[in-house]
Every structure is written in C-alpha cells, then in structure tokens.
Design a protein around this motif. Structure first.
Motif, PDB file in Angstrom:
ATOM      1  N   HIS A  22       0.830  -1.201   0.000  1.00 45.53           N
ATOM      2  CA  HIS A  22       0.000   0.000   0.000  1.00 45.53           C
ATOM      3  C   HIS A  22       0.867   1.255   0.000  1.00 45.53           C
ATOM      4  O   HIS A  22       0.627   2.187  -0.777  1.00 45.53           O
ATOM      5  CB  HIS A  22      -0.919  -0.007   1.226  1.00 45.53           C
ATOM      6  CG  HIS A  22      -1.719   1.235   1.384  1.00 45.53           C
ATOM      7  ND1 HIS A  22      -2.662   1.642   0.466  1.00 45.53           N
ATOM      8  CD2 HIS A  22      -1.707   2.183   2.354  1.00 45.53           C
ATOM      9  CE1 HIS A  22      -3.206   2.779   0.863  1.00 45.53           C
ATOM     10  NE2 HIS A  22      -2.640   3.135   1.998  1.00 45.53           N
ATOM     11  N   SER A  25       2.496   1.920  -3.406  1.00 46.42           N
ATOM     12  CA  SER A  25       1.570   2.510  -4.365  1.00 46.42           C
ATOM     13  C   SER A  25       1.390   4.004  -4.114  1.00 46.42           C
ATOM     14  O   SER A  25       1.400   4.809  -5.052  1.00 46.42           O
ATOM     15  CB  SER A  25       0.223   1.792  -4.278  1.00 46.42           C
ATOM     16  OG  SER A  25      -0.739   2.419  -5.091  1.00 46.42           O
ATOM     17  N   ASN A  28       4.522   5.981  -5.151  1.00 46.63           N
ATOM     18  CA  ASN A  28       4.622   6.173  -6.593  1.00 46.63           C
ATOM     19  C   ASN A  28       3.704   7.300  -7.044  1.00 46.63           C
ATOM     20  O   ASN A  28       4.080   8.136  -7.876  1.00 46.63           O
ATOM     21  CB  ASN A  28       4.287   4.865  -7.315  1.00 46.63           C
ATOM     22  CG  ASN A  28       4.468   4.959  -8.812  1.00 46.63           C
ATOM     23  OD1 ASN A  28       3.572   5.404  -9.530  1.00 46.63           O
ATOM     24  ND2 ASN A  28       5.634   4.549  -9.300  1.00 46.63           N
ATOM     25  N   TRP A  29       2.481   7.322  -6.505  1.00 38.01           N
ATOM     26  CA  TRP A  29       1.571   8.427  -6.819  1.00 38.01           C
ATOM     27  C   TRP A  29       2.174   9.760  -6.390  1.00 38.01           C
ATOM     28  O   TRP A  29       2.105  10.751  -7.126  1.00 38.01           O
ATOM     29  CB  TRP A  29       0.225   8.215  -6.113  1.00 38.01           C
ATOM     30  CG  TRP A  29      -0.654   9.424  -6.205  1.00 38.01           C
ATOM     31  CD1 TRP A  29      -1.421   9.812  -7.263  1.00 38.01           C
ATOM     32  CD2 TRP A  29      -0.831  10.439  -5.197  1.00 38.01           C
ATOM     33  NE1 TRP A  29      -2.068  10.999  -6.976  1.00 38.01           N
ATOM     34  CE2 TRP A  29      -1.727  11.400  -5.728  1.00 38.01           C
ATOM     35  CE3 TRP A  29      -0.332  10.618  -3.910  1.00 38.01           C
ATOM     36  CZ2 TRP A  29      -2.123  12.535  -4.990  1.00 38.01           C
ATOM     37  CZ3 TRP A  29      -0.718  11.734  -3.178  1.00 38.01           C
ATOM     38  CH2 TRP A  29      -1.604  12.681  -3.718  1.00 38.01           C
ATOM     39  N   MET A 289       5.197   0.613 -11.604  1.00 35.15           N
ATOM     40  CA  MET A 289       3.994   0.048 -10.997  1.00 35.15           C
ATOM     41  C   MET A 289       3.262  -0.923 -11.925  1.00 35.15           C
ATOM     42  O   MET A 289       2.226  -1.475 -11.543  1.00 35.15           O
ATOM     43  CB  MET A 289       3.040   1.173 -10.582  1.00 35.15           C
ATOM     44  CG  MET A 289       3.577   2.065  -9.478  1.00 35.15           C
ATOM     45  SD  MET A 289       4.006   1.156  -7.954  1.00 35.15           S
ATOM     46  CE  MET A 289       2.399   0.557  -7.435  1.00 35.15           C
TER      47      MET A 289
END
Length: 290
Positions: A22, A25, A28-29, A289
């Motif tokens: 989690h 992710s 990366n955002w 990703m």
C-alpha cells in the motif's frame, strides 16, 4: 493503543507485506504528482523530494496517528519536516492522507497559495511548525517530545532531517538534550542521500561515523534502506516499543530516486524538468507500478 486509520483506501493493519504494498503505491503516486507540481510551478526541489518520498509515505500512510477532521487533537502524533525545502513530498502526502483537498495541489507556489515553498503552520493546518532555515526542526521536535514526557502523553514525535542539515550545530545541541532527557517517544529519520546543494556531504563537512555520533549523544540507532517500504515499516514498528532513549533511523537513500537522470545528481537539488524529461520521468514511474 488505538490507531487512527492512516488512509481511507488502506490500513495500518495486515501483514507487513500488505502494508508495504500500500505504501509503495502511494509513494509512486506522490512522485508523479509532485513532479507535475514542480513542472507547473516552474520551480522546486525534486532531488530531495524524491529522496524522502518513501520515508514520508511510510509515515503518513501507515504510521502517523492523526485525524484529518481534528488536526489539533492533543493525542495526535506529531511530524516535523525539518528539511523544509522538500514540500512537494510533504504536501502530496498531506493531501493524499486527506488533510486538504487534492485539487489544492494545483496551487503549489502560486501567489496567495497555502502551499508555500516552505511549510507554514499559520497558513496550512497539519503543519506542526514552520521550517525552511535548516537546523530548526529537531530543536522544536525535542521541545514537543519534552512536553509529552512531562504530561505522560503517549503521542509520538517524528522529525525528518536531511543529512546536510546535520552540519548545523543546533541539531546536535537538540540531540544532546534529547539523549539526556531519555525521550523514548521521539524518532528522528535521517534522509542519508549523501548529497547537499552542489556537492557531497562528505566533501563539504564530513558526517561519518554518523551512527557513532548519535550513540555518543545517548540515542538508539537503526540503519535501513530508505526506499525499502517493508524495512521502513519494521523500523517504525520497532521504534514504537517502550524505551528510555530517543531513536534515530538512518535511512540510506538516493537523491532523485525513481527518475534515472536525477538519481544521485547534486544538480537536481533544485530544478525543473523540461517537457522531454518530464515525459521520461512519468514513463519510468508508471513502468515501476506496471
């Protein structure tokens, strides 16, 4: 201890692998979003932002006990961004955690925006203290931790510092006092990318042996890969155990992490990618990703 859920789309419970996935992710955002902010604003500090992204994502999306609806709750955890120039990473994490609307990121560095180049608590709720001039964050964090110790409170205080910032004497004055007081609920994270503006830290004013310096000031020391989300979460979990010393996590990182042409390049301490570089950076981050 009751933990406030760190993110509406995730959880601080589950296996460390699930938690790390989690955070990965979200990190990366953050990288993709902060690069857009810098490009749109025409200024920023992408190297340090990207260096610290995984650390900040771990804190905001897994560790930090805060309630976006009550940002001044007395029992909240405190996070201080001592390397205050790296606001791209800080603001994306705050928005992603729900402290303010994500759309406000579009105002980054614009006139009258709350999203200054350095965080300002007068403008932006959720910022614990103003930072920018280096060397101020840890002294404030120590003061907050002392207050918690006096009140027998269970909140934790986190301070993220750059390694170049450790050349400031005020940091070591604060570290000495924290060790003397045995501030067991204080955690410092050193973003150890070994670069500062224009040069390597060891060529400017050498810090090694860094771990031994902290130990000499009465701190527990942990070393970790600052881009390994599971390792970061394990280090933060361990720091939450009862202890009678403050803890420093020396996180080995790479300036510009995630963007090949920025990684380990001191010239990207500040700067703005041109359109071709920005497209390349996004492609690399999206591929990560896939």
């Amino acid at each position: 201890m009751i933990r406030i859920m760190p993110d509406p789309n995730g959880s601080s419970t589950g296996s460390i692998e699930q938690r790390a996935a989690h955070v990965r992710s979200r990190a990366n955002w953050m990288r993709r979003r902060l690069l857009k902010m810098i490009v749109d604003a025409g200024q920023g500090h992408p190297g340090g932002d990207l260096s610290a992204t995984d650390i900040i994502a771990s804190i905001y999306f897994d560790v930090l006990r805060i309630d976006p609806a009550n940002l001044l709750a007395p029992d909240r955890d405190r996070f201080i961004m001592s390397k205050g120039h790296c606001t791209g990473a800080l603001y994306t994490a705050m928005a992603g955690r729900g402290l303010f609307a994500e759309e406000e990121l579009n105002t980054y560095l614009k006139p009258r925006s709350r999203l200054n180049g350095h965080p300002n608590r007068t403008y932006l709720p959720g910022v614990e203290t103003n930072t920018g001039p280096l060397g101020h964050g840890l002294p404030v964090g120590v003061g907050i931790a002392v207050a918690g110790q006096i009140d027998d409170a269970d909140y934790r205080t986190f301070v993220l510092t750059g390694d170049g910032e450790l050349q400031e004497g005020s940091m070591w004055e604060a570290a000495m006092f924290a060790g003397h007081r045995g501030l067991g609920r204080l955690t410092v994270i050193v973003d150890r990318n070994r670069l500062q503006q224009g040069a390597k830290t060891e060529d400017t004013n050498g810090l090694e042996p860094l771990a031994d310096k902290w130990r000499a000031f009465g701190w527990e020391v942990a070393g970790v890969d600052g881009h390994d989300h599971a390792a970061l979460l394990a280090a933060f979990d361990d720091a939450a155990l009862p202890r009678d010393k403050p803890r420093v996590i020396i996180a080995d990182t790479h300036k510009g992490k995630g963007v090949s042409f920025m990684e380990d390049q001191p010239g990207w301490h500040h700067g703005v990618p041109n359109p071709e570089q920005y497209a390349q950076a996004l492609a690399e981050l999206e591929a990560e990703m896939a």
